[in-house]
Design a protein around this motif. Structure first.
Motif, PDB file in Angstrom:
ATOM      1  N   TYR A 159     -79.542  -8.954  -7.825  1.00 27.60           N
ATOM      2  CA  TYR A 159     -79.238 -10.378  -7.783  1.00 27.60           C
ATOM      3  C   TYR A 159     -77.753 -10.568  -7.514  1.00 27.60           C
ATOM      4  O   TYR A 159     -76.907 -10.153  -8.304  1.00 27.60           O
ATOM      5  N   ARG A 160     -77.452 -11.171  -6.368  1.00 25.27           N
ATOM      6  CA  ARG A 160     -76.093 -11.604  -6.044  1.00 25.27           C
ATOM      7  C   ARG A 160     -76.007 -13.075  -6.416  1.00 25.27           C
ATOM      8  O   ARG A 160     -76.600 -13.944  -5.756  1.00 25.27           O
ATOM      9  N   ASN A 161     -75.289 -13.369  -7.489  1.00 25.84           N
ATOM     10  CA  ASN A 161     -75.260 -14.698  -8.084  1.00 25.84           C
ATOM     11  C   ASN A 161     -74.092 -15.497  -7.525  1.00 25.84           C
ATOM     12  O   ASN A 161     -72.938 -15.281  -7.891  1.00 25.84           O
ATOM     13  N   GLY A 162     -74.390 -16.433  -6.615  1.00 34.22           N
ATOM     14  CA  GLY A 162     -73.340 -17.243  -6.014  1.00 34.22           C
ATOM     15  C   GLY A 162     -72.623 -18.146  -7.002  1.00 34.22           C
ATOM     16  O   GLY A 162     -71.502 -18.592  -6.749  1.00 34.22           O
ATOM     17  N   ARG A 163     -73.260 -18.442  -8.151  1.00 36.68           N
ATOM     18  CA  ARG A 163     -72.629 -19.271  -9.175  1.00 36.68           C
ATOM     19  C   ARG A 163     -71.830 -18.430 -10.168  1.00 36.68           C
ATOM     20  O   ARG A 163     -71.098 -18.978 -10.984  1.00 36.68           O
ATOM     21  N   GLY A 164     -72.012 -17.115 -10.137  1.00 36.58           N
ATOM     22  CA  GLY A 164     -71.386 -16.255 -11.110  1.00 36.58           C
ATOM     23  C   GLY A 164     -69.968 -15.868 -10.732  1.00 36.58           C
ATOM     24  O   GLY A 164     -69.442 -16.257  -9.685  1.00 36.58           O
ATOM     25  N   ALA A 165     -69.351 -15.086 -11.599  1.00 35.86           N
ATOM     26  CA  ALA A 165     -67.974 -14.644 -11.402  1.00 35.86           C
ATOM     27  C   ALA A 165     -67.919 -13.128 -11.521  1.00 35.86           C
ATOM     28  O   ALA A 165     -68.727 -12.506 -12.211  1.00 35.86           O
ATOM     29  N   ALA A 166     -66.947 -12.531 -10.845  1.00 28.61           N
ATOM     30  CA  ALA A 166     -66.772 -11.080 -10.875  1.00 28.61           C
ATOM     31  C   ALA A 166     -65.865 -10.639 -12.017  1.00 28.61           C
ATOM     32  O   ALA A 166     -65.811  -9.447 -12.331  1.00 28.61           O
ATOM     33  N   ARG A 167     -65.151 -11.591 -12.655  1.00 28.63           N
ATOM     34  CA  ARG A 167     -64.219 -11.253 -13.727  1.00 28.63           C
ATOM     35  C   ARG A 167     -64.639 -11.959 -15.012  1.00 28.63           C
ATOM     36  O   ARG A 167     -64.973 -13.155 -14.994  1.00 28.63           O
ATOM     37  N   PRO A 168     -64.616 -11.259 -16.137  1.00 23.40           N
ATOM     38  CA  PRO A 168     -65.057 -11.863 -17.400  1.00 23.40           C
ATOM     39  C   PRO A 168     -64.324 -13.145 -17.767  1.00 23.40           C
ATOM     40  O   PRO A 168     -64.934 -14.062 -18.329  1.00 23.40           O
ATOM     41  N   GLU A 169     -63.049 -13.245 -17.448  1.00 21.01           N
ATOM     42  CA  GLU A 169     -62.306 -14.445 -17.831  1.00 21.01           C
ATOM     43  C   GLU A 169     -62.770 -15.683 -17.065  1.00 21.01           C
ATOM     44  O   GLU A 169     -62.441 -16.817 -17.448  1.00 21.01           O
ATOM     45  N   ALA A 170     -63.543 -15.499 -15.986  1.00 17.44           N
ATOM     46  CA  ALA A 170     -64.029 -16.633 -15.197  1.00 17.44           C
ATOM     47  C   ALA A 170     -65.496 -16.966 -15.483  1.00 17.44           C
ATOM     48  O   ALA A 170     -66.051 -17.857 -14.840  1.00 17.44           O
ATOM     49  N   TYR A 171     -66.124 -16.273 -16.416  1.00 23.93           N
ATOM     50  CA  TYR A 171     -67.532 -16.537 -16.717  1.00 23.93           C
ATOM     51  C   TYR A 171     -67.715 -17.961 -17.252  1.00 23.93           C
ATOM     52  O   TYR A 171     -66.948 -18.419 -18.101  1.00 23.93           O
ATOM     53  N   ASP A 172     -68.771 -18.626 -16.767  1.00 31.69           N
ATOM     54  CA  ASP A 172     -69.062 -20.000 -17.185  1.00 31.69           C
ATOM     55  C   ASP A 172     -70.115 -19.973 -18.292  1.00 31.69           C
ATOM     56  O   ASP A 172     -71.305 -20.187 -18.061  1.00 31.69           O
ATOM     57  N   TRP A 173     -69.665 -19.733 -19.517  1.00 32.76           N
ATOM     58  CA  TRP A 173     -70.599 -19.657 -20.638  1.00 32.76           C
ATOM     59  C   TRP A 173     -71.192 -21.017 -20.969  1.00 32.76           C
ATOM     60  O   TRP A 173     -72.320 -21.103 -21.475  1.00 32.76           O
ATOM     61  N   LEU A 174     -70.470 -22.090 -20.716  1.00 35.52           N
ATOM     62  CA  LEU A 174     -71.000 -23.422 -21.005  1.00 35.52           C
ATOM     63  C   LEU A 174     -72.204 -23.742 -20.130  1.00 35.52           C
ATOM     64  O   LEU A 174     -73.169 -24.353 -20.588  1.00 35.52           O
ATOM     65  N   ALA A 175     -72.182 -23.325 -18.856  1.00 30.64           N
ATOM     66  CA  ALA A 175     -73.334 -23.549 -17.975  1.00 30.64           C
ATOM     67  C   ALA A 175     -74.548 -22.784 -18.481  1.00 30.64           C
ATOM     68  O   ALA A 175     -75.680 -23.274 -18.406  1.00 30.64           O
ATOM     69  N   LEU A 176     -74.333 -21.590 -19.012  1.00 28.10           N
ATOM     70  CA  LEU A 176     -75.432 -20.814 -19.587  1.00 28.10           C
ATOM     71  C   LEU A 176     -75.995 -21.512 -20.815  1.00 28.10           C
ATOM     72  O   LEU A 176     -77.221 -21.623 -20.973  1.00 28.10           O
ATOM     73  N   ALA A 177     -75.135 -22.029 -21.677  1.00 17.86           N
ATOM     74  CA  ALA A 177     -75.584 -22.700 -22.891  1.00 17.86           C
ATOM     75  C   ALA A 177     -76.324 -24.000 -22.576  1.00 17.86           C
ATOM     76  O   ALA A 177     -77.264 -24.363 -23.283  1.00 17.86           O
ATOM     77  N   ARG A 178     -75.918 -24.701 -21.521  1.00 23.73           N
ATOM     78  CA  ARG A 178     -76.571 -25.962 -21.147  1.00 23.73           C
ATOM     79  C   ARG A 178     -77.858 -25.751 -20.367  1.00 23.73           C
ATOM     80  O   ARG A 178     -78.554 -26.719 -20.053  1.00 23.73           O
ATOM     81  N   GLY A 179     -78.182 -24.528 -20.016  1.00 24.09           N
ATOM     82  CA  GLY A 179     -79.380 -24.261 -19.237  1.00 24.09           C
ATOM     83  C   GLY A 179     -79.208 -24.476 -17.751  1.00 24.09           C
ATOM     84  O   GLY A 179     -80.193 -24.478 -17.010  1.00 24.09           O
ATOM     85  N   GLU A 180     -77.977 -24.627 -17.281  1.00 32.75           N
ATOM     86  CA  GLU A 180     -77.713 -24.834 -15.863  1.00 32.75           C
ATOM     87  C   GLU A 180     -77.510 -23.523 -15.109  1.00 32.75           C
ATOM     88  O   GLU A 180     -77.366 -23.523 -13.890  1.00 32.75           O
ATOM     89  N   ALA A 181     -77.483 -22.402 -15.818  1.00 33.54           N
ATOM     90  CA  ALA A 181     -77.356 -21.076 -15.214  1.00 33.54           C
ATOM     91  C   ALA A 181     -78.128 -20.093 -16.079  1.00 33.54           C
ATOM     92  O   ALA A 181     -78.291 -20.308 -17.286  1.00 33.54           O
ATOM     93  N   VAL A 182     -78.619 -19.016 -15.467  1.00 30.35           N
ATOM     94  CA  VAL A 182     -79.325 -17.991 -16.223  1.00 30.35           C
ATOM     95  C   VAL A 182     -78.499 -16.722 -16.347  1.00 30.35           C
ATOM     96  O   VAL A 182     -78.827 -15.841 -17.151  1.00 30.35           O
ATOM     97  N   GLN A 183     -77.434 -16.590 -15.556  1.00 30.56           N
ATOM     98  CA  GLN A 183     -76.514 -15.457 -15.633  1.00 30.56           C
ATOM     99  C   GLN A 183     -75.105 -15.973 -15.366  1.00 30.56           C
ATOM    100  O   GLN A 183     -74.921 -16.982 -14.682  1.00 30.56           O
ATOM    101  N   VAL A 184     -74.107 -15.248 -15.878  1.00 32.35           N
ATOM    102  CA  VAL A 184     -72.722 -15.632 -15.620  1.00 32.35           C
ATOM    103  C   VAL A 184     -72.014 -14.626 -14.722  1.00 32.35           C
ATOM    104  O   VAL A 184     -70.941 -14.917 -14.189  1.00 32.35           O
TER     105      VAL A 184
END
Length: 375
Positions: free
Chosen positions: A272-297
């Motif tokens: 899975y190449r996640n166009g919404r995700g980030a390659a660096r941990p400091e850029a991970y969108d944890w809020l989108a995961l918590a809101r159900g708007e993303a399944v991976q960061v």
């Protein structure tokens, strides 16, 4: 909202009395123990260890109405116990993505227990010889990937989800028009968050050789999106692919192969190449995961699955998820016993490994036992 939801449920129940009704559903009981790493404890704001008890009753009647209409309904009551006091004091069940109005409410809560109920499906469906119309909260599941579905615009599930087995419904008007035996066109209009956004989407499916093909497009929260899916055979294996472009984001891609090696052995590999995700941990969108708007960061994810049938009624499955950027991983196992045609039991767990700010290093280690009785 609570009073409105109760009145709505009672009104629907009263209307069913004079109509042919097919009632089905299940009762699910879940016991789970979770242990967070110190960094995960700080991020999610909870304790280091947590015990959860969940009792869920889901009623799914189908009612035949005059005019060849069908009422599709799914109503849930959830009792959740958390071992840590006040963990459940936050507002229960916020409005989910792709829903226009909130049809959930809290019936009871204290420091350890919360009881909620909600309508997860509520739609009218009319079938014709040429297609189908449906209006209301409904299940719209697009995509061909086994674990990840970037073209599923309507509430996909994360592959490590163990407490939820149903996709959330989307508030929509959908039209499906049959173009042939193996081809159709589906159009969807989805108002979201009290009309803040008006999403539209389409999917055209057809068949070529041994492959099922689809072309999708949408405008979601004013963002243009187009994609392609393909599923078929590659030699003796099953092959699946999804490609998605979203305005202002990188391309998402899923490539997967699965194969039944022997009557009892099944394997799968999926990237899975996640166009919404980030390659660096400091850029991970944890809020989108918590809101159900993303399944991976993460940006690049790999999954390996192996499944073995110990007995026609007992299945053992291992699933390994790896973030190829931060090198963290999450390994899950499930032992499933189909005790009867109406009862199944699952013993499972997840173990994570990675740096303190990595994707899977922040997720908890989990051990759970889940049982479900159908009726």
């Amino acid at each position: 909202m609570n009073r409105l939801l109760i009145l709505l449920v009672l009104a629907i129940a009263g209307s069913m009395q004079a109509q042919p009704v097919r009632l089905r559903g299940y009762v699910l009981a879940l016991h789970a123990w979770e242990r967070f790493a110190p960094a995960g404890t700080l991020l999610f704001g909870g304790p280091r260890t947590l015990r959860l008890e969940l009792l869920r009753t889901r009623l799914m009647p189908t009612v035949r109405l005059p005019g060849s209409l069908r009422l599709q309904l799914a109503y849930e009551v959830n009792l959740l116990y958390a071992s840590t006091p006040n963990l459940l004091s936050a507002p229960a069940d916020p409005m989910r993505p792709r829903q226009m109005i909130k049809l959930s409410a809290r019936l009871y809560h204290d420091r350890h227990v919360r009881v909620t109920h909600y309508l997860d499906r509520l739609s009218l469906r009319r079938s014709f010889t040429w297609g189908r119309l449906e209006l209301g909260r409904q299940r719209i599941a697009w995509g061909v990937g086994r674990l990840w579905n970037p073209v599923d615009f309507f509430n996909p599930l994360a592959p490590f989800e163990f407490a939820r087995v149903e996709k959330n419904g989307a508030d929509a008007f959908s039209l499906r028009y049959y173009l042939g035996l193996l081809s159709d066109l589906e159009l969807v209009y989805n108002p979201e968050h009290h009309g803040r956004w008006h999403n539209v989407a389409f999917r055209w499916r057809t068949h070529a050789g041994t492959y099922d093909l689809a072309f999708v497009g949408a405008i979601l929260r004013r963002r243009a999106t187009v994609g392609l899916t393909a599923a078929g055979n590659l030699g003796m294996a099953g092959a699946r692919a999804e490609l998605l472009w979203e305005q202002g984001r990188a391309i998402s891609l899923v490539l997967g192969l699965d194969h039944q090696f022997a009557p009892r052995w099944y394997g799968l590999v999926e990237y899975y190449r996640n166009g919404r995700g980030a390659a660096r941990p400091e850029a991970y969108d944890w809020l989108a995961l918590a809101r159900g708007e993303a399944v991976q960061v993460g940006r690049d994810e790999l999954a390996l699955m192996l499944q073995y049938e110990l007995h026609p009624l007992v299945r053992l499955q291992a699933l390994h998820l790896r973030n190829l950027n931060d090198q963290s991983f999450y390994t899950g196992f499930q032992l499933t016993w189909l005790a009867t045609q109406a009862v199944d039991l699952v013993l499972g767990g997840w173990l994570g490994e990675g740096d303190r700010l990595s994707e899977y290093g922040l997720l908890p280690d989990v051990l759970f036992l889940r049982g479900r009785v159908y009726f």
